[in-house]
Design an enzyme around this catalytic site. Structure first.
Site, PDB file in Angstrom:
ATOM      1  N   SER A 107       0.818  -1.206   0.000  1.00 56.21           N
ATOM      2  CA  SER A 107       0.000   0.000   0.000  1.00 56.21           C
ATOM      3  C   SER A 107       0.859   1.266   0.000  1.00 56.21           C
ATOM      4  O   SER A 107       1.637   1.497  -0.909  1.00 56.21           O
ATOM      5  CB  SER A 107      -0.952  -0.028   1.195  1.00 56.21           C
ATOM      6  N   ASP A 247      -2.346   7.046  -3.157  1.00 55.38           N
ATOM      7  CA  ASP A 247      -1.338   6.270  -2.441  1.00 55.38           C
ATOM      8  C   ASP A 247      -0.759   5.209  -3.378  1.00 55.38           C
ATOM      9  O   ASP A 247      -1.128   5.130  -4.558  1.00 55.38           O
ATOM     10  CB  ASP A 247      -1.908   5.668  -1.150  1.00 55.38           C
ATOM     11  N   ASP A 249      -0.831   1.859  -3.912  1.00 56.89           N
ATOM     12  CA  ASP A 249      -1.619   0.880  -4.663  1.00 56.89           C
ATOM     13  C   ASP A 249      -2.894   1.489  -5.218  1.00 56.89           C
ATOM     14  O   ASP A 249      -3.724   0.794  -5.789  1.00 56.89           O
ATOM     15  CB  ASP A 249      -1.922  -0.350  -3.812  1.00 56.89           C
ATOM     16  N   ASP A 251      -5.715   2.713  -4.158  1.00 59.45           N
ATOM     17  CA  ASP A 251      -7.099   2.506  -3.729  1.00 59.45           C
ATOM     18  C   ASP A 251      -7.598   3.660  -2.860  1.00 59.45           C
ATOM     19  O   ASP A 251      -8.737   3.639  -2.394  1.00 59.45           O
ATOM     20  CB  ASP A 251      -7.273   1.168  -3.001  1.00 59.45           C
TER      21      ASP A 251
END
Length: 459
Positions: A107, A247, A249, A251
């Site tokens: 992440s 961010d 990743d 999402d």
């Protein structure tokens, strides 16, 4: 190497690559994940269909291969989407009605980290309360035994299908040619969201738009002020209508208004809820226990019903699935959509905000002014405490006994008065209490009450 138990977190698996998670640990996690999903689905591992995706981190190709080999070793059939944003893995699991999915990602963490986000059928996240604990016991306790084998895998390309699904949330012709600074943080936003934004005729100022697991410019975590200073300056320098940062990743997305000011997640939740309720009047909306009253007030004024919810994507997704809320928003930048398999997305909020600005003909700062002039929020403040439960009990006793107080315990302890309120909740992983406080009087009143409550917490 043996898997250290501390990599199994409240909502995912996360640790330093090589030091805490190596290829063998990833293989074991892949096997254990298949076992856990089989138990949840009530079927043998040989009947499982599982999704797999990976982000742009340097070790991700090797680690994703080992996760895949672990799942295949248990007999599962794996649909491998390759390098994608996390919400595309959720989309794969939801749209193909898979039994579960694993996203190889750390992440927003720095480049030394790796890990996995794990979901079951319906793209519902596993958590420490449901699934991750069982996975930890299998992997750390070395309870996997011999693998039965017999699985298989195939590669799938989701990009065109995902783009069409995301664009269905708006009327693309509504979007005006706004000037927008985008900061991908060298993560997955560029390849995932970029092609969608390109179709809308925007004047895009692309920064850090190419995936690069070395993160040469800044860490992919826009919640940290130092990581968003660049885009705040860039919006002002270029005279842009809006800034959007993602961010690692992708999402989660975060917004900068036309004056270069960061948009708080509470207020963004209210703006998104209002726009969605105009499309689907009378619907339910979820918001987290830390949020400003702006959310509930806006939802009510727009004809919807707002429900406070426990923080954490597993709790949001499950309740949305069970109760049918159209939208849920968290202060931390996670925004969930019923029509996107109840999953969180960093793409859909960007599209909805662009549509709302275009349709209403307002600047972002104009949309935010009614909130900023009425709701004065502290943001989340962490304090290290020796005994979190005792300190929360002390706060409940101190403030809950005052005239006009209402105490609720949806998540931690919340104490509400007519013109101010606060929530204090424990960290899942550290000896911290997290305080959020709001005044409906003034910035000065908020600061005074914030300092008073912090004084009790830190005494």
């Amino acid at each position: 190497m043996p898997a250290p138990p501390e990599i199994f977190k409240a909502y995912d698996v996360r640790g330093l690559h090589t030091e805490q998670i190596d290829g063998d640990v990833a293989h074991a996690i892949g096997r254990g994940f298949a076992r856990v999903i089989a138990d949840l689905a009530g079927k043998p591992t040989s009947e499982l269909r599982l999704g797999l995706g990976r982000d742009m981190r340097l070790e991700a190709p090797d680690f994703a291969r080992r996760y895949r080999e672990g799942m295949v070793a248990e007999g599962a059939h794996v649909l491998d989407a390759g390098q994608v944003g996390t919400e595309m893995l959720y989309f794969l699991v939801g749209s193909r009605e898979l039994d579960g999915g694993l996203m190889c990602t750390a992440s927003h963490n720095p480049k030394a980290y790796t890990g996995a986000k794990l979901v079951k059928q319906g793209a519902i996240a596993l958590s420490g309360d449901a699934g991750i604990g069982e996975l930890r016991d299998l992997v750390v306790g070395d309870q996997l035994g011999d693998a039965p084998g017999g699985g298989s895998s195939e590669e799938v390309d989701l990009f065109a299908e995902f783009q069409e699904a995301a664009l269905r949330f708006i009327e693309p012709s509504n979007v005006k040619p706004l000037k927008v600074v985008v900061d991908g943080g060298n993560g997955m936003a560029g390849p995932m969201v970029g092609p969608i934004l390109d179709r809308l005729g925007l004047d895009l100022v692309e920064t850090y738009w190419t995936p690069d697991g070395t993160f040469p410019d800044h860490e992919p975590n826009p919640l940290l002020p130092e990581n968003r200073e660049f885009i705040m300056r860039k919006v002002v320098e270029t005279g842009a209508d809006l800034g959007i940062a993602w961010d690692g990743d992708a999402d989660r997305c975060f917004f900068i208004d036309d004056t270069g000011r960061f948009v708080d997640g509470d207020f963004l939740t209210a703006i998104l809820a209002e726009h969605l309720l105009a499309k689907k009047p009378g619907s339910d909306v979820l918001y987290d226990a830390r949020a400003s009253r702006a959310v509930a007030d806006t939802v009510s004024a727009a004809g919807g019903t707002a429900h406070v919810n426990r923080v954490g994507h597993a709790f949001f997704k499950t309740r949305m699935r069970d109760e049918g809320a159209i939208f849920g928003g968290e202060v931390s930048g996670h925004y969930y959509f019923h029509d996107f398999y109840n999953a969180d997305s960093g793409t859909i909020p960007a599209l909805l905000v662009l549509e709302k600005l275009s349709v209403e003909g307002k600047r972002m700062s104009e949309l935010l002014e009614p909130y900023r002039s009425r709701y004065f929020i502290s943001g989340e403040i962490n304090s290290e405490v020796a005994d979190g439960p005792a300190k929360m009990a002390e706060l409940e006793q101190e403030y809950g006994s005052r005239p006009g107080a209402t105490v609720t315990k949806v998540d931690g302890v919340s104490v509400d008065f007519d013109d101010w309120h606060f929530n204090v909740r424990p960290s899942n992983t550290e000896p911290l209490l997290r305080l959020t406080l709001e005044s409906l009087v003034s910035e000065q009143d908020m600061e005074a009450r914030r300092d008073e409550v912090l004084g009790v917490i830190r005494a």
